[in-house]
Design a protein around this motif. Sequence first.
Motif, PDB file in Angstrom:
ATOM      1  N   ARG C  88       6.085   3.238   1.751  1.00 28.78           N
ATOM      2  CA  ARG C  88       4.733   2.978   1.260  1.00 28.78           C
ATOM      3  C   ARG C  88       3.699   3.323   2.340  1.00 28.78           C
ATOM      4  O   ARG C  88       2.659   3.908   2.059  1.00 28.78           O
ATOM      5  CB  ARG C  88       4.633   1.505   0.860  1.00 28.78           C
ATOM      6  CG  ARG C  88       3.656   1.313  -0.225  1.00 28.78           C
ATOM      7  CD  ARG C  88       3.906   0.305  -1.307  1.00 28.78           C
ATOM      8  NE  ARG C  88       2.740   0.431  -2.194  1.00 28.78           N
ATOM      9  CZ  ARG C  88       2.657   1.362  -3.126  1.00 28.78           C
ATOM     10  NH1 ARG C  88       3.646   2.191  -3.371  1.00 28.78           N
ATOM     11  NH2 ARG C  88       1.548   1.475  -3.843  1.00 28.78           N
ATOM     12  N   TRP C  92       0.548   6.146   2.062  1.00 26.23           N
ATOM     13  CA  TRP C  92      -0.874   5.881   2.219  1.00 26.23           C
ATOM     14  C   TRP C  92      -1.452   6.530   3.469  1.00 26.23           C
ATOM     15  O   TRP C  92      -2.592   7.021   3.449  1.00 26.23           O
ATOM     16  CB  TRP C  92      -1.136   4.366   2.188  1.00 26.23           C
ATOM     17  CG  TRP C  92      -1.084   3.862   0.776  1.00 26.23           C
ATOM     18  CD1 TRP C  92      -0.006   3.316   0.137  1.00 26.23           C
ATOM     19  CD2 TRP C  92      -2.142   3.928  -0.182  1.00 26.23           C
ATOM     20  NE1 TRP C  92      -0.326   3.037  -1.165  1.00 26.23           N
ATOM     21  CE2 TRP C  92      -1.631   3.392  -1.394  1.00 26.23           C
ATOM     22  CE3 TRP C  92      -3.461   4.375  -0.156  1.00 26.23           C
ATOM     23  CZ2 TRP C  92      -2.393   3.300  -2.552  1.00 26.23           C
ATOM     24  CZ3 TRP C  92      -4.229   4.279  -1.317  1.00 26.23           C
ATOM     25  CH2 TRP C  92      -3.697   3.756  -2.494  1.00 26.23           C
ATOM     26  N   CYS C  96      -4.475   9.384   3.760  1.00 22.77           N
ATOM     27  CA  CYS C  96      -5.601   9.407   4.707  1.00 22.77           C
ATOM     28  C   CYS C  96      -5.620  10.723   5.482  1.00 22.77           C
ATOM     29  O   CYS C  96      -6.681  11.337   5.675  1.00 22.77           O
ATOM     30  CB  CYS C  96      -5.492   8.256   5.705  1.00 22.77           C
ATOM     31  SG  CYS C  96      -5.568   6.637   4.954  1.00 22.77           S
ATOM     32  N   ALA C 188      -5.619   8.472  -3.816  1.00 27.52           N
ATOM     33  CA  ALA C 188      -5.443   7.019  -3.892  1.00 27.52           C
ATOM     34  C   ALA C 188      -5.304   6.595  -5.356  1.00 27.52           C
ATOM     35  O   ALA C 188      -4.462   5.755  -5.696  1.00 27.52           O
ATOM     36  CB  ALA C 188      -6.626   6.312  -3.224  1.00 27.52           C
ATOM     37  N   LEU C 191      -1.829   7.350  -6.426  1.00 29.58           N
ATOM     38  CA  LEU C 191      -0.838   6.418  -5.880  1.00 29.58           C
ATOM     39  C   LEU C 191      -0.966   5.037  -6.513  1.00 29.58           C
ATOM     40  O   LEU C 191       0.029   4.391  -6.849  1.00 29.58           O
ATOM     41  CB  LEU C 191      -1.007   6.288  -4.359  1.00 29.58           C
ATOM     42  CG  LEU C 191      -0.548   7.482  -3.521  1.00 29.58           C
ATOM     43  CD1 LEU C 191      -0.865   7.248  -2.051  1.00 29.58           C
ATOM     44  CD2 LEU C 191       0.947   7.717  -3.706  1.00 29.58           C
TER      45      LEU C 191
END
Lengths: 207, 207, 207
Positions: C88, C92, C96, C188, C191
Amino acid sequence: MTLLVVLDYAAVFVFALTGALVASRAQLDIVGFIFVASLTAVGGGTIRDIILNRDTVFWVSNPTYIGVAAAAAVAVFWTAHLLESRYRAILWLDACALAVAVPAGVAVALATDQPGGIVVIMGITTGCMGGLMRDVVCNEVPLVLKQGELYVTCALAGATAALIALALGASAPLSLLICAGVTFALRAGSLAFGWKLGVYKAYPPRQ
Amino acid sequence: MTLLVVLDYAAVFVFALTGALVASRAQLDIVGFIFVASLTAVGGGTIRDIILNRDTVFWVSNPTYIGVAAAAAVAVFWTAHLLESRYRAILWLDACALAVAVPAGVAVALATDQPGGIVVIMGITTGCMGGLMRDVVCNEVPLVLKQGELYVTCALAGATAALIALALGASAPLSLLICAGVTFALRAGSLAFGWKLGVYKAYPPRQ
Amino acid sequence: MTLLVVLDYAAVFVFALTGALVASRAQLDIVGFIFVASLTAVGGGTIRDIILNRDTVFWVSNPTYIGVAAAAAVAVFWTAHLLESRYRAILWLDACALAVAVPAGVAVALATDQPGGIVVIMGITTGCMGGLMRDVVCNEVPLVLKQGELYVTCALAGATAALIALALGASAPLSLLICAGVTFALRAGSLAFGWKLGVYKAYPPRQ
């Protein structure tokens, strides 16, 4: 013939042997042997030359390198069955190739007046990238990333040793020899005696 | 529009079709189709241009190539279900793409006055590298390295045929046509009739 | 320090974190962490600089970038066990990194006066290629090509948004900020909420 050229030829020849042995494990034909051998042999030096933006890639200005790689591939095609363990031969030839390719990368970076960090990275790149391309293309577990063995570490240590030797006043040829020696000694120690750095072990996750 | 440009466009278009078909096997979305198609379509020529240190990579000076690849990807996205066997379509389209990409690579190398060995290698690089990148990235068994089939051999024979034709006095366009013909004939013969070279077979190890 | 340099440093640092986390999943040693982290961190920008034929690759003229990547790798080596889910965290952090690498690629292409199509492609290349190399080398399923998620689409949309903003008269820094925002928001959303484009579904073949 300068030392740099000798190192490049030796690295090309020995890496080509490892590429051809990997091709034999994949049961390719003779042209497949030459293709994988050439990719392995000139891959690292090609990336080095492109990243350093040299005027011509080393084997484009002198195609003899490809002839050397092809000759190594043909030799392996006819003799690989004489080996008791092809995988063991790949491991040790790859160690020899690493030990000549790292000083070859260091020498080119020094010849173009790069700073120390780039010299080390070019040693690692020239040493590791050809074998990495060989393994990725032929779907073998990359030697570069095998758990519990020294590989990039050997290249890093060898290139650093060359810089230290130069800083202490050693001649360029002696420094490259030290580079080759340190690289081979560490890799051979890892293969023969299991030398390694601690690997990352997952701790239990935070509660 | 010169013959070289026509060859580059044709290779880009047909390789993009194969890339999009591989994307369809991986069930990607439309942007994924375009990404894989573009990578396949311009991959080989990009490596050729970088290794030859040309001033600009062919598709950077003329982004229309990427548009052509994207159009091929969109066309496949809407029509791939009409095919009875996508894998068979990939094989044959790839054979066509190989047969235009090899002379495209040969033509560029000739235009920059490379020696014969480099001309042949650039033909092989332009023909084989895009498909190799497609297969490695999408985790397919690389067509380039499939056991018991001619692939790199076709590119090698085609590029060599072009050099022989030139040496015998043929015009450049005729030589490139011969190159395409030889490459396609060998690859098609391998796909249709199982033509192949002997592969390496492990003998029992030495006692 | 210009905005372009800040973007490059940020992309290098965050991509290096993802590379080191992937290295931790492969249980490599500290030098392996630094190798994979560096490859991931500078891979996309290196391909961008080589394709655009810039005089020097960004990290060769300034090796501090490699130091930043190595620092990120060391930090992950000592702290990765604190994470509840490394996968995870990779997802993320990678989002970024994508959101800073795409504007970094766009900025370089704009600085060298490329046409719009090439600007978008350089944004996608810088954003996607480092992670693709990381996943191919470490034998993970490439995030770039994961079925049913937006990835290349985010980079495409972000780079296109920057071009639209510029065309509407926005300043270069604002346009790059918009590029980062659009890229991150889409990734995002994919996800967190499963945003996606329709994937290719095989229809039954023609009778």
